[in-house]
Write a protein that holds these residues in place. Structure first.
Motif, mmCIF file in Angstrom:
data_model
loop_
_atom_site.group_PDB
_atom_site.id
_atom_site.type_symbol
_atom_site.label_atom_id
_atom_site.label_comp_id
_atom_site.label_asym_id
_atom_site.label_seq_id
_atom_site.Cartn_x
_atom_site.Cartn_y
_atom_site.Cartn_z
ATOM 1 N N PHE A 129 51.628 64.428 35.193
ATOM 2 C CA PHE A 129 53.039 64.605 34.881
ATOM 3 C C PHE A 129 53.704 63.250 34.654
ATOM 4 C CE2 PHE A 129 52.313 68.790 36.592
ATOM 5 C CZ PHE A 129 53.192 69.583 35.873
ATOM 6 N N THR A 130 54.741 63.245 33.832
ATOM 7 C CA THR A 130 55.562 62.054 33.631
ATOM 8 C C THR A 130 56.986 62.396 34.021
ATOM 9 O OG1 THR A 130 56.047 62.603 31.321
ATOM 10 C CG2 THR A 130 54.117 61.206 31.733
ATOM 11 N N SER A 131 57.723 61.375 34.431
ATOM 12 C CA SER A 131 59.081 61.588 34.903
ATOM 13 C C SER A 131 59.875 60.301 34.771
ATOM 14 C CB SER A 131 59.058 62.014 36.375
ATOM 15 O OG SER A 131 60.367 62.062 36.904
ATOM 16 N N PRO A 132 61.191 60.414 34.595
ATOM 17 C CA PRO A 132 62.021 59.204 34.602
ATOM 18 C C PRO A 132 62.203 58.653 36.019
ATOM 19 C CG PRO A 132 63.393 61.139 34.293
ATOM 20 C CD PRO A 132 61.967 61.609 34.273
ATOM 21 N N LEU A 135 57.118 59.108 40.621
ATOM 22 C CA LEU A 135 56.255 60.263 40.871
ATOM 23 C C LEU A 135 55.760 60.311 42.314
ATOM 24 C CD1 LEU A 135 54.236 60.418 37.540
ATOM 25 C CD2 LEU A 135 55.930 62.060 38.369
ATOM 26 N N ASP A 136 55.738 59.166 43.001
ATOM 27 C CA ASP A 136 55.296 59.192 44.395
ATOM 28 C C ASP A 136 56.343 59.805 45.320
ATOM 29 O OD1 ASP A 136 57.046 57.022 44.160
ATOM 30 O OD2 ASP A 136 55.887 55.730 45.496
ATOM 31 N N HIS A 137 57.524 60.086 44.796
ATOM 32 C CA HIS A 137 58.580 60.774 45.543
ATOM 33 C C HIS A 137 58.936 62.109 44.890
ATOM 34 C CE1 HIS A 137 58.910 56.991 47.627
ATOM 35 N NE2 HIS A 137 59.716 57.576 48.496
ATOM 36 N N THR A 138 58.071 62.602 44.006
ATOM 37 C CA THR A 138 58.289 63.862 43.310
ATOM 38 C C THR A 138 57.318 64.898 43.863
ATOM 39 O OG1 THR A 138 58.956 62.658 41.320
ATOM 40 C CG2 THR A 138 58.376 64.975 41.045
ATOM 41 N N LEU A 139 57.881 66.017 44.312
ATOM 42 C CA LEU A 139 57.075 67.073 44.926
ATOM 43 C C LEU A 139 57.416 68.409 44.288
ATOM 44 C CD1 LEU A 139 58.206 65.013 47.420
ATOM 45 C CD2 LEU A 139 56.391 66.237 48.544
ATOM 46 N N THR A 140 56.506 69.370 44.429
ATOM 47 C CA THR A 140 56.737 70.704 43.879
ATOM 48 C C THR A 140 56.463 71.778 44.924
ATOM 49 O OG1 THR A 140 54.482 70.896 43.033
ATOM 50 C CG2 THR A 140 56.144 70.036 41.506
ATOM 51 N N LYS A 149 53.865 68.520 30.431
ATOM 52 C CA LYS A 149 53.663 67.709 31.639
ATOM 53 C C LYS A 149 54.775 66.673 31.794
ATOM 54 C CE LYS A 149 49.726 69.431 33.092
ATOM 55 N NZ LYS A 149 49.520 69.997 34.408
ATOM 56 N N GLU A 150 55.839 66.825 31.015
ATOM 57 C CA GLU A 150 56.967 65.900 31.086
ATOM 58 C C GLU A 150 58.107 66.555 31.856
ATOM 59 O OE1 GLU A 150 60.137 63.672 28.141
ATOM 60 O OE2 GLU A 150 58.288 64.475 27.307
ATOM 61 N N LEU A 151 58.542 65.916 32.937
ATOM 62 C CA LEU A 151 59.679 66.418 33.701
ATOM 63 C C LEU A 151 60.965 65.901 33.061
ATOM 64 C CD1 LEU A 151 58.458 65.823 37.368
ATOM 65 C CD2 LEU A 151 58.354 67.935 36.032
ATOM 66 N N THR A 152 61.790 66.831 32.616
ATOM 67 C CA THR A 152 63.072 66.473 32.009
ATOM 68 C C THR A 152 64.165 67.179 32.793
ATOM 69 O OG1 THR A 152 61.980 66.360 29.852
ATOM 70 C CG2 THR A 152 64.390 66.355 29.869
ATOM 71 N N TYR A 153 64.986 66.391 33.453
ATOM 72 C CA TYR A 153 66.043 66.900 34.310
ATOM 73 C C TYR A 153 67.295 67.203 33.488
ATOM 74 C CZ TYR A 153 63.136 65.287 38.151
ATOM 75 O OH TYR A 153 62.088 65.107 39.031
ATOM 76 N N PRO A 154 68.212 68.014 34.017
ATOM 77 C CA PRO A 154 69.478 68.230 33.308
ATOM 78 C C PRO A 154 70.183 66.903 33.037
ATOM 79 C CG PRO A 154 69.277 69.758 35.157
ATOM 80 C CD PRO A 154 68.144 68.780 35.270
ATOM 81 N N LYS A 155 70.944 66.843 31.965
ATOM 82 C CA LYS A 155 71.620 65.602 31.564
ATOM 83 C C LYS A 155 72.479 65.017 32.672
ATOM 84 C CE LYS A 155 71.651 66.433 26.638
ATOM 85 N NZ LYS A 155 72.436 66.580 25.420
#
Length: 158
Positions: A129-132, A135-140, A149-155
Protein backbone atom coordinates in the motif's frame (compact mmCIF):
# COMPACT_ATOMS: atom_id res chain seq x y z
CA UNK A 1 -22.61 4.73 43.05
CA UNK A 2 -20.02 4.14 40.35
CA UNK A 3 -20.17 6.31 37.27
CA UNK A 4 -19.40 4.75 33.94
CA UNK A 5 -20.20 5.64 30.35
CA UNK A 6 -23.39 4.52 28.69
CA UNK A 7 -23.25 2.51 25.46
CA UNK A 8 -21.72 4.07 22.38
CA UNK A 9 -24.38 5.46 20.07
CA UNK A 10 -24.77 7.58 16.96
CA UNK A 11 -24.31 11.28 17.50
CA UNK A 12 -27.61 13.14 17.67
CA UNK A 13 -28.46 16.38 15.94
CA UNK A 14 -27.66 19.22 18.34
CA UNK A 15 -24.57 17.55 19.81
CA UNK A 16 -22.18 19.18 17.33
CA UNK A 17 -21.08 21.89 19.79
CA UNK A 18 -20.43 19.35 22.55
CA UNK A 19 -18.34 17.27 20.14
CA UNK A 20 -16.41 20.35 19.00
CA UNK A 21 -15.64 21.27 22.63
CA UNK A 22 -14.58 17.69 23.38
CA UNK A 23 -12.24 17.56 20.38
CA UNK A 24 -10.71 20.95 21.22
CA UNK A 25 -10.17 19.90 24.83
CA UNK A 26 -8.80 16.44 23.99
CA UNK A 27 -6.34 17.67 21.35
CA UNK A 28 -5.48 21.03 22.94
CA UNK A 29 -6.35 22.98 19.79
CA UNK A 30 -9.17 23.34 17.24
CA UNK A 31 -7.71 21.47 14.25
CA UNK A 32 -9.66 18.23 14.79
CA UNK A 33 -12.93 20.10 15.45
CA UNK A 34 -12.38 22.05 12.23
CA UNK A 35 -11.57 18.81 10.38
CA UNK A 36 -14.89 17.32 11.48
CA UNK A 37 -16.75 20.47 10.37
CA UNK A 38 -15.16 20.25 6.91
CA UNK A 39 -15.86 16.51 6.68
CA UNK A 40 -19.52 17.15 7.54
CA UNK A 41 -19.86 20.01 5.03
CA UNK A 42 -18.25 17.94 2.26
CA UNK A 43 -20.51 14.98 3.11
CA UNK A 44 -17.48 12.75 3.62
CA UNK A 45 -18.65 11.60 7.07
CA UNK A 46 -20.06 8.08 7.02
CA UNK A 47 -20.90 8.03 10.72
CA UNK A 48 -20.28 9.79 14.00
CA UNK A 49 -20.41 7.95 17.31
CA UNK A 50 -20.42 9.35 20.81
CA UNK A 51 -19.82 7.87 24.22
CA UNK A 52 -22.24 9.54 26.66
CA UNK A 53 -21.94 9.64 30.43
CA UNK A 54 -24.25 11.43 32.87
CA UNK A 55 -25.83 13.43 30.05
CA UNK A 56 -22.49 14.60 28.60
CA UNK A 57 -20.50 13.53 25.55
CA UNK A 58 -17.22 12.15 26.90
CA UNK A 59 -16.06 10.26 23.82
CA UNK A 60 -16.26 10.66 20.05
CA UNK A 61 -15.25 8.80 16.91
CA UNK A 62 -15.82 9.67 13.25
CA UNK A 63 -15.83 7.40 10.22
CA UNK A 64 -15.17 9.07 6.88
CA UNK A 65 -15.41 7.73 3.35
CA UNK A 66 -12.01 7.09 1.80
CA UNK A 67 -11.59 8.26 -1.78
CA UNK A 68 -9.58 5.09 -2.44
CA UNK A 69 -9.82 2.22 -2.04
CA UNK A 70 -13.52 2.49 -2.78
CA UNK A 71 -15.74 1.43 0.07
CA UNK A 72 -13.10 1.78 2.77
CA UNK A 73 -13.65 4.04 5.79
CA UNK A 74 -11.17 6.08 7.80
CA UNK A 75 -11.46 6.25 11.59
CA UNK A 76 -10.52 9.78 12.65
CA UNK A 77 -10.63 11.63 14.87
CA UNK A 78 -11.13 9.65 18.06
CA UNK A 79 -11.24 11.45 21.41
CA UNK A 80 -12.00 10.89 25.09
CA UNK A 81 -12.43 13.79 27.50
CA UNK A 82 -8.95 14.45 28.99
CA UNK A 83 -9.92 13.92 32.64
CA UNK A 84 -11.38 10.50 31.74
CA UNK A 85 -8.50 9.22 29.63
CA UNK A 86 -6.47 6.15 30.64
CA UNK A 87 -9.55 4.38 32.00
CA UNK A 88 -10.12 2.10 29.00
CA UNK A 89 -13.00 4.14 27.53
CA UNK A 90 -11.14 4.88 24.29
CA UNK A 91 -10.11 1.25 23.89
CA UNK A 92 -13.72 0.18 24.43
CA UNK A 93 -15.03 2.77 21.94
CA UNK A 94 -12.53 1.83 19.24
CA UNK A 95 -12.86 -1.89 20.02
CA UNK A 96 -16.61 -1.78 19.42
CA UNK A 97 -16.04 -0.06 16.07
CA UNK A 98 -13.43 -2.68 15.17
CA UNK A 99 -15.84 -5.50 16.02
CA UNK A 100 -18.50 -3.88 13.85
CA UNK A 101 -16.01 -3.75 10.95
CA UNK A 102 -15.16 -7.43 11.36
CA UNK A 103 -18.79 -8.53 11.61
CA UNK A 104 -20.01 -6.38 8.73
CA UNK A 105 -17.07 -7.03 6.39
CA UNK A 106 -16.25 -3.31 6.34
CA UNK A 107 -12.63 -2.23 6.01
CA UNK A 108 -11.40 0.56 8.28
CA UNK A 109 -8.08 2.35 8.14
CA UNK A 110 -6.63 4.40 10.98
CA UNK A 111 -3.50 6.51 11.30
CA UNK A 112 -2.25 6.49 14.87
CA UNK A 113 -0.32 4.85 17.66
CA UNK A 114 0.19 1.22 16.61
CA UNK A 115 0.40 0.02 20.24
CA UNK A 116 -3.00 1.51 21.13
CA UNK A 117 -4.85 0.56 17.95
CA UNK A 118 -3.42 -2.99 17.98
CA UNK A 119 -4.98 -3.51 21.41
CA UNK A 120 -8.31 -2.46 19.86
CA UNK A 121 -8.23 -5.05 17.06
CA UNK A 122 -6.43 -3.19 14.27
CA UNK A 123 -3.46 -4.77 12.46
CA UNK A 124 -0.60 -3.12 10.54
CA UNK A 125 -1.52 -2.45 6.93
CA UNK A 126 -0.42 -5.09 4.43
CA UNK A 127 2.66 -4.54 2.31
CA UNK A 128 2.26 -2.87 -1.06
CA UNK A 129 0.00 0.00 0.00
CA UNK A 130 1.00 3.63 -0.52
CA UNK A 131 -0.16 6.58 1.53
CA UNK A 132 0.56 10.27 2.01
CA UNK A 133 1.03 9.40 5.71
CA UNK A 134 3.52 7.10 7.47
CA UNK A 135 2.68 3.46 6.78
CA UNK A 136 4.27 2.36 10.05
CA UNK A 137 1.41 4.18 11.82
CA UNK A 138 -1.31 2.98 9.41
CA UNK A 139 -3.48 0.08 10.54
CA UNK A 140 -6.59 -1.67 9.25
CA UNK A 141 -9.55 -3.59 10.61
CA UNK A 142 -11.90 -5.74 8.57
CA UNK A 143 -11.05 -7.59 5.36
CA UNK A 144 -8.56 -4.99 3.96
CA UNK A 145 -8.90 -6.33 0.41
CA UNK A 146 -8.66 -3.82 -2.42
CA UNK A 147 -7.86 -3.58 -6.11
CA UNK A 148 -6.20 -0.20 -5.55
CA UNK A 149 -3.22 -0.20 -3.18
CA UNK A 150 -3.19 3.60 -2.89
CA UNK A 151 -4.77 5.10 0.23
CA UNK A 152 -6.50 8.35 -0.67
CA UNK A 153 -8.13 10.19 2.21
CA UNK A 154 -10.96 12.73 1.92
CA UNK A 155 -9.74 16.18 0.84
CA UNK A 156 -10.44 17.55 4.32
CA UNK A 157 -7.41 15.60 5.62
CA UNK A 158 -5.15 17.46 3.20
Amino acid sequence: MLKSPDFMREMKRGEEDAVSQLLTSAFGQKDEAQLVDVLRKSRAIAGEMVLPMAGEVIGYAALSKMTAPKGWLCLAPVAIRPDLQSRGYGRRLVGMITQWAELSGQTLVVLGDPAFYSRCGFTPIAEGFTSPYPLDHTLTAGPAKAKSKELTYPKAFG
